[in-house]
Design a protein around this motif. Structure first.
Motif, PDB file in Angstrom:
ATOM      1  N   VAL A  92       0.836  -1.216   0.000  1.00 41.46           N
ATOM      2  CA  VAL A  92       0.000   0.000   0.000  1.00 41.46           C
ATOM      3  C   VAL A  92       0.867   1.260   0.000  1.00 41.46           C
ATOM      4  CG1 VAL A  92      -2.165  -0.917   0.918  1.00 41.46           C
ATOM      5  CG2 VAL A  92      -0.434  -0.094   2.512  1.00 41.46           C
ATOM      6  N   TYR A  93       1.907   1.298   0.835  1.00 43.72           N
ATOM      7  CA  TYR A  93       2.609   2.580   0.971  1.00 43.72           C
ATOM      8  C   TYR A  93       3.526   2.898  -0.214  1.00 43.72           C
ATOM      9  CZ  TYR A  93       6.894   0.382   2.954  1.00 43.72           C
ATOM     10  OH  TYR A  93       8.024  -0.370   3.167  1.00 43.72           O
ATOM     11  N   GLU A  94       3.738   1.918  -1.102  1.00 42.92           N
ATOM     12  CA  GLU A  94       4.552   2.210  -2.278  1.00 42.92           C
ATOM     13  C   GLU A  94       3.713   2.233  -3.550  1.00 42.92           C
ATOM     14  OE1 GLU A  94       8.471   0.901  -2.573  1.00 42.92           O
ATOM     15  OE2 GLU A  94       8.494  -0.116  -0.648  1.00 42.92           O
ATOM     16  N   ASN A  95       2.449   1.916  -3.454  1.00 46.75           N
ATOM     17  CA  ASN A  95       1.679   1.667  -4.675  1.00 46.75           C
ATOM     18  C   ASN A  95       0.515   2.607  -4.941  1.00 46.75           C
ATOM     19  OD1 ASN A  95       3.386  -0.426  -5.263  1.00 46.75           O
ATOM     20  ND2 ASN A  95       2.006  -2.051  -4.659  1.00 46.75           N
ATOM     21  N   PHE A  96       0.201   3.492  -4.027  1.00 47.19           N
ATOM     22  CA  PHE A  96      -0.937   4.398  -4.235  1.00 47.19           C
ATOM     23  C   PHE A  96      -0.535   5.825  -3.854  1.00 47.19           C
ATOM     24  CE2 PHE A  96      -2.664   0.198  -3.569  1.00 47.19           C
ATOM     25  CZ  PHE A  96      -3.609   0.094  -4.574  1.00 47.19           C
ATOM     26  N   SER A  97      -0.873   6.759  -4.703  1.00 45.64           N
ATOM     27  CA  SER A  97      -0.529   8.149  -4.426  1.00 45.64           C
ATOM     28  C   SER A  97      -1.752   8.902  -3.876  1.00 45.64           C
ATOM     29  CB  SER A  97      -0.061   8.835  -5.713  1.00 45.64           C
ATOM     30  OG  SER A  97      -0.059  10.236  -5.529  1.00 45.64           O
ATOM     31  N   PRO A  98      -1.739   9.252  -2.592  1.00 45.61           N
ATOM     32  CA  PRO A  98      -2.862  10.024  -2.025  1.00 45.61           C
ATOM     33  C   PRO A  98      -2.975  11.409  -2.659  1.00 45.61           C
ATOM     34  CG  PRO A  98      -1.540   9.048  -0.274  1.00 45.61           C
ATOM     35  CD  PRO A  98      -0.768   8.871  -1.554  1.00 45.61           C
ATOM     36  N   ILE A  99      -1.841  11.883  -3.205  1.00 39.83           N
ATOM     37  CA  ILE A  99      -1.869  13.213  -3.818  1.00 39.83           C
ATOM     38  C   ILE A  99      -2.767  13.195  -5.055  1.00 39.83           C
ATOM     39  CG2 ILE A  99      -0.414  14.790  -5.187  1.00 39.83           C
ATOM     40  CD1 ILE A  99       0.567  13.364  -1.790  1.00 39.83           C
TER      41      ILE A  99
END
Lengths: 182, 354
Positions: free
Chosen positions: B65-72
């Motif tokens: 999750v922390y490397e694969n989705f951009s919250p921006i």
């Protein structure tokens, strides 16, 4: 009072000095270096025989936790190669695929050590003569009954390594595994 | 006279004790890993506490999750306010307690859990445990997370007083250990770890044959707990499998997750099966040969996720909210600055922007 204060100071010193001989060390990255992790590694390669069960391929003896470099050199060009960075930590787990088996390594200090040998087909067999497709009876005949069953595998432990036979009806896979990473 | 003597001794003792405890505290602050450069993943969990906690979506899980989705991108293109609470090899019981911890502060509309960690029934590595657990603020959730995570050789007290664990780090201290003794710097973008470089996925090995493909009882227990917690709090739980090609995701594992999702009516998105829809190209969208997405891949996945959250979950566009606009303005600046710095670092752009 003075005694109590001294006791508190002594406790502080004890903490700083270390709390035991069997401690593990948490390095700067937060990664553990398990005691004995590198100590169990031998200088493997073609010249080495023996700790735990070993696999021999075209004259090259491979044992788990041994230095992978001389082994990889002796085995020649792999059919394919893949390297996987572990989450967060430095160093790479490497997978070298050869005809019939793959060699897995893990980083330890400035070396890569053998973490596993995984048979991929029945073109290779263990030093004792068991290959994929053999029966449970043959495995027991060759290796005896002194084994454990873990997650659908028959596991023979020797000198801190594991020889695993994954059974479906017959032997579906064979793996030599290090226990260092467990 | 006698009373004065006693009082003096008491004060002396109190001062000595305070000096000793203060010294220990300072030493502890000095010796604990700071995770501000090099391996930064250990800082992710703690960063959340500095946020205004009003998120629509919380991701929980491991590196997938922390490397694969951009919250921006979720914000910029869909107005979805999201945060990733993930850390390296975050086990499912840790994701459960991190989510429980999050729900102490806020109630998001959706929680997205990446199911890769179902493969583990017990913790594998103390260092990974610490990267997740040390960042959590003290609460019953943290206590339970530690108890659920500890390997047999670990001690609870070592988590309460980390100096007991890190006392031998003194020989590895760097300038950062002093610079960040009492302060830290942001190392993620709402929990997202950015990498812009490219390393195509080639020769990805297939999985080894396993003796038993069933997920363990403990893993299932925590997935049940996560589902029940979300039901109780009115949070929509969404299961995902990120499109990471390695470690191998077995069809037998996929079947179990699909069955579970169907049984409880949970949305389940397996991104490994959606490369056409997401546009993921493994020759350009990963920085480590298929394990994790790079920025390009993470932005593509965020676009798919944003469409899903808007169309299927009904999340609203909040870009009109002034306070959020302000918050995101500085986040976007930091994101763009790091992106440009990484383009230069990895030789993808020259310093003058060419």
């Amino acid at each position: 009072m003075k005694k109590l204060t001294a006791l508190l100071m002594a406790a502080s010193l004890l903490i700083l000095a270390g709390c035991g001989n069997d401690e593990k060390v948490m390095d700067g990255s937060g990664q553990n270096s398990e005691a004995g992790a590198s100590g169990s590694a031998g200088s493997a390669g073609t010249v080495q025989g023996g700790k735990g069960y070993v696999f021999t391929y075209k004259g090259t003896t491979i044992q788990v936790d041994a230095d992978a470099a001389p082994i990889v050199e002796a085995l020649g060009e792999p059919a394919s190669y893949y390297e996987a960075a572990s989450c967060a930590f430095e160093g790479l787990d490497k997978i070298y695929s050869y005809s019939g088996f793959e060699l897995n390594t893990y980083p330890s200090g400035d070396k890569d050590l053998v973490s596993a040998v995984v048979f991929r087909d029945d073109s290779v067999s263990t030093a004792e003569g068991v290959c994929i497709g053999d029966t449970l009876e043959k495995v027991k005949q060759v290796y005896g009954d002194d084994c454990t069953e873990e997650d659908g595998m028959l596991v023979y432990e020797k000198d801190g390594m594991k020889l695993c036979f994954i059974l479906k009806e017959d032997v579906a896979a064979i793996e030599y595994r290090s226990t260092v990473l467990e | 006279m006698k009373q004065n003597g006693k009082a003096r001794a008491l004060i002396k003792f109190a001062v000595s004790a305070a000096v000793a405890l203060g010294g220990l505290f300072l030493l502890q602050r000095l010796l604990v890993p700071k995770y501000v450069d090099g391996i930064v993943e250990g800082a992710f969990i703690a960063e959340y506490y500095g946020e205004k906690k009003d998120f629509d979506v919380i991701f929980v899980g491991d590196c997938e999750v922390y490397e694969n989705f951009s919250p921006i991108v979720l914000w910029q293109e869909y107005g979805i306010n999201s945060y990733i609470r993930g850390s390296a090899e975050q086990y499912i019981w840790q994701s459960y307690y991190v989510l429980e911890d999050t729900l102490r502060y806020e109630t998001p509309k959706a929680a997205i859990f990446n199911i890769q960690s179902l493969q583990f029934d017990k913790s594998q590595n103390e260092a990974y445990n610490r990267m997740t657990l040390e960042g959590m603020r003290w609460s019953p959730s943290k206590v339970n997370a530690i108890l659920a995570s500890m390997k047999p050789e670990e001690q609870f007290l070592d988590y309460v007083f980390p100096i007991l664990r890190y006392h031998s780090r003194w020989s590895e201290l760097t300038a950062s250990d002093i610079r960040y003794m009492f302060d830290t710097k942001r190392v993620s973008h709402n929990g997202y770890y950015m990498r812009v470089d490219v390393r195509p996925a080639e020769n990805v090995p297939t999985g080894r044959i396993l003796g038993d493909y069933s997920f363990g009882e403990n893993a299932w227990k925590y997935l049940d707990m996560m589902r029940e917690l979300c039901e109780e709090k009115g949070v929509k739980l969404i299961l995902i499998k990120a499109p990471s090609l390695y470690p191998y995701w077995y069809p037998e594992w996929e079947e179990q997750v699909e069955e579970y999702a169907q049984k409880y009516g949970l949305p389940y998105i397996n991104f490994l099966e959606l490369t056409e829809e997401t546009g993921i190209d493994y020759s350009t969208d990963t920085y480590d040969a298929g394990l994790h997405m790079n920025l390009s891949g993470a932005e593509k996945l965020a676009r798919y996720m944003g469409r899903f959250l808007r169309e299927e979950i009904g999340l609203l566009d909040r870009r009109g909210e002034t306070e959020l606009q302000e918050i995101w303005k500085s986040k976007i600046e930091a994101y763009e600055a790091e992106r440009e710095a990484q383009y230069v670092k990895y030789g993808m752009k020259e310093e003058n922007g060419q």
